[in-house]
Scaffold this active site. Structure first.
Site, mmCIF file in Angstrom:
data_model
loop_
_atom_site.group_PDB
_atom_site.id
_atom_site.type_symbol
_atom_site.label_atom_id
_atom_site.label_comp_id
_atom_site.label_asym_id
_atom_site.label_seq_id
_atom_site.Cartn_x
_atom_site.Cartn_y
_atom_site.Cartn_z
ATOM 1 N N SER A 140 0.849 -1.211 0.000
ATOM 2 C CA SER A 140 0.000 0.000 0.000
ATOM 3 C C SER A 140 0.874 1.246 0.000
ATOM 4 O O SER A 140 0.569 2.240 -0.684
ATOM 5 C CB SER A 140 -0.923 0.014 1.220
ATOM 6 O OG SER A 140 -0.180 -0.029 2.417
ATOM 7 N N ASP A 166 6.075 2.811 6.603
ATOM 8 C CA ASP A 166 6.146 2.140 5.297
ATOM 9 C C ASP A 166 6.413 3.142 4.169
ATOM 10 O O ASP A 166 7.241 2.883 3.285
ATOM 11 C CB ASP A 166 4.844 1.387 5.007
ATOM 12 C CG ASP A 166 4.661 0.172 5.904
ATOM 13 O OD1 ASP A 166 5.488 -0.018 6.806
ATOM 14 O OD2 ASP A 166 3.694 -0.578 5.690
#
Ligand SMILES: Nc1ncnc2c1ncn2[C@@H]1O[C@H](COP(=O)(O)OP(=O)(O)O)[C@@H](O)[C@H]1O
Ligand SMILES: C[C@@](O)(CCOP(=O)(O)O)CC(=O)O
Ligand SMILES: [Mg+2]
Length: 406
Positions: A156, A214
């Protein structure tokens, strides 16, 4: 202009970007609650190809999840009301904005959660960047990934980083990095900071409440410590051998992060110490990795292995384990190896630490045993570069094929 010139002009403006997935060594979930995490970039990447169009349309193709959509710019124009242009700082997406985009994408009550959220994240970034820059570009985008989606390897974030880099470049918020004759280029540090902040917004649409670790790895690459928005590159990381196992058990980061929050609210006195201990594990691990740069004695590996085992138990305690992950731990422990989940858990991927001298026969047996459980398993390289712009022909032939829609 001749037809050939027009085609050449269009090709010149085609932008290809890529961003890596990540492996979290320690600190997943705790990092959402202000604790430290250690994460490294993976050698698996997401690629985006964006070409300008001259027909006032936007095309979005996401072959990994079977999405092929297009809209007229005039359809998107009214949605800009929900995206004020005068925002001086980036604010999290509001429930009203997301509801409006879901309704627009025709998915408010529909099935296919995966399609909804990836499309909504695209629309959110497209409209926010358009509102800020005053440009509503007619473009076609294709995003394709080598990463499994929803498996804990940060797909993602890699998706959000690629979208942010491409759209910000198209709207001239950051520069177009690739010079004439170059096959690979990166943005400046300041521009990467802007890309990272926008990518975080994409993660907010997909995850609800991401920590930002992330997208930081997707943007900056390498190895880093992340805590409360502070990114510290780890400069002296030894070459670590990691075996990655994808249990293929599907799970949603958003749901798992929400579950941990609920447990923390229900049992604060029990759960907070676990998060504090995970924080201490990340710090201890960072110290060991640093010490290993000067001294490669085997004793350091024993400590790293113990930390992996302790953290895996902690992650079980906070409710993000899964029987399939237990199977990975048991199968590798039978060979003297140490494993923990990576990413949000609840299925998805696990990492197994290998020593420099772990014999090939042991790795082969581990891969065979894990494959027999139905898992996908491979040894991986870590620490690759963050978001990059590429000249399309310089990429691997299989990637070029996909990006050309072949
Ligand atoms: N290549 C891709 N194409 C389209 N959507 C993607 C892609 N990669 C990731 N996504 C989006 O990200 C979601 C997975 O994110 P998440 O649950 O956080 O798992 P992870 O980040 O560990 O892969 C997918 O459901 C999809 O919405
Ligand atoms: C669980 C978490 O720490 C990492 C999630 O990573 P992934 O989406 O499972 O790849 C959440 C976050 O840091 O935002
Ligand atoms: Mg994710």
């Amino acid at each position: 202009m001749e037809a050939g010139d027009i085609q050449g002009e269009m090709l010149n403006k085609t932008l290809v970007v890529s961003a890596p997935g990540k492996v979290i060594l320690h600190g997943e979930h705790a990092v959402v609650h202000g604790k430290a995490a250690l994460a490294v970039a993976l050698n698996l990447r997401t690629f985006l190809r964006m070409s300008p169009r001259d027909d006032g349309k936007i095309f979005l193709q996401l072959p990994n999840i079977g999405v092929k959509l297009w809209w007229d710019l005039v359809q998107l124009q009214p949605l800009l009301d929900a995206f004020p242009a005068d925002r001086t700082e980036l604010k999290p997406p509001t429930p009203e904005q997301l509801a409006r985009l879901k309704e627009f994408a025709g998915t408010a009550d529909g099935p296919g959660e995966i399609h909804d959220v990836a499309t909504v994240a695209f629309l959110y970034l497209y409209l926010s960047i358009a509102a800020k820059s005053g440009v509503l570009p007619s473009v076609e985008l294709l995003v394709w990934s080598e990463l499994p989606t929803g498996a804990g390897l940060g797909s993602s974030a890699a998706y959000s980083v690629c979208l942010a880099a491409a759209l910000l470049s198209e709207c001239s918020v950051v520069g177009y990095p690739l010079g004439e004759g170059q096959s690979l280029a990166r943005w400046t540090e300041e521009e990467l900071d802007v890309i990272n902040k926008w990518a975080f917004q994409g993660e907010q649409v997909i995850h609800g409440n991401p920590s930002g670790v992330d997208n930081a790895v997707g943007t900056w690459g390498g190895a880093l410590r992340y805590q409360s928005g502070k990114i510290t590159p780890l400069k002296r990381v030894p070459t670590l051998r990691i075996l990655l196992t994808n249990t293929k058990v599907p799970r949603s980061t958003k749901a798992l992060v929400a579950g941990v929050r609920e447990k923390l609210l229900k049992f604060p006195a029990i759960m907070e110490p676990v998060l504090i201990s995970i924080d201490a594990i990340s710090r201890e691990c960072e110290g060991v990795l640093e010490a290993m740069a000067d001294d490669s004695s085997q004793g350091h590996y024993s400590v790293l292995e113990e930390l992996v085992d302790i953290n895996q138990h902690h992650l079980d305690v906070i409710g993000v384990g899964h029987p399939a992950l237990d199977r990975v731990c048991q199968a590798t422990a039978a060979l003297g190896l140490h494993s923990k989940l990576t990413g949000a858990g609840g299925g998805g991927c696990a990492i197994t630490l290998l020593r420099p001298d772990t014999p090939p026969s042991v790795v082969e047996t581990a891969v065979r045993d894990l494959s027999r459980c139905g898992f996908a398993c491979w040894e991986t390289d870590i620490g690759g570069p963050g978001v990059c712009a590429h000249a399309l022909p310089s990429l691997k032939a299989d990637v070029v094929k996909v990006l050309n829609g072949i």
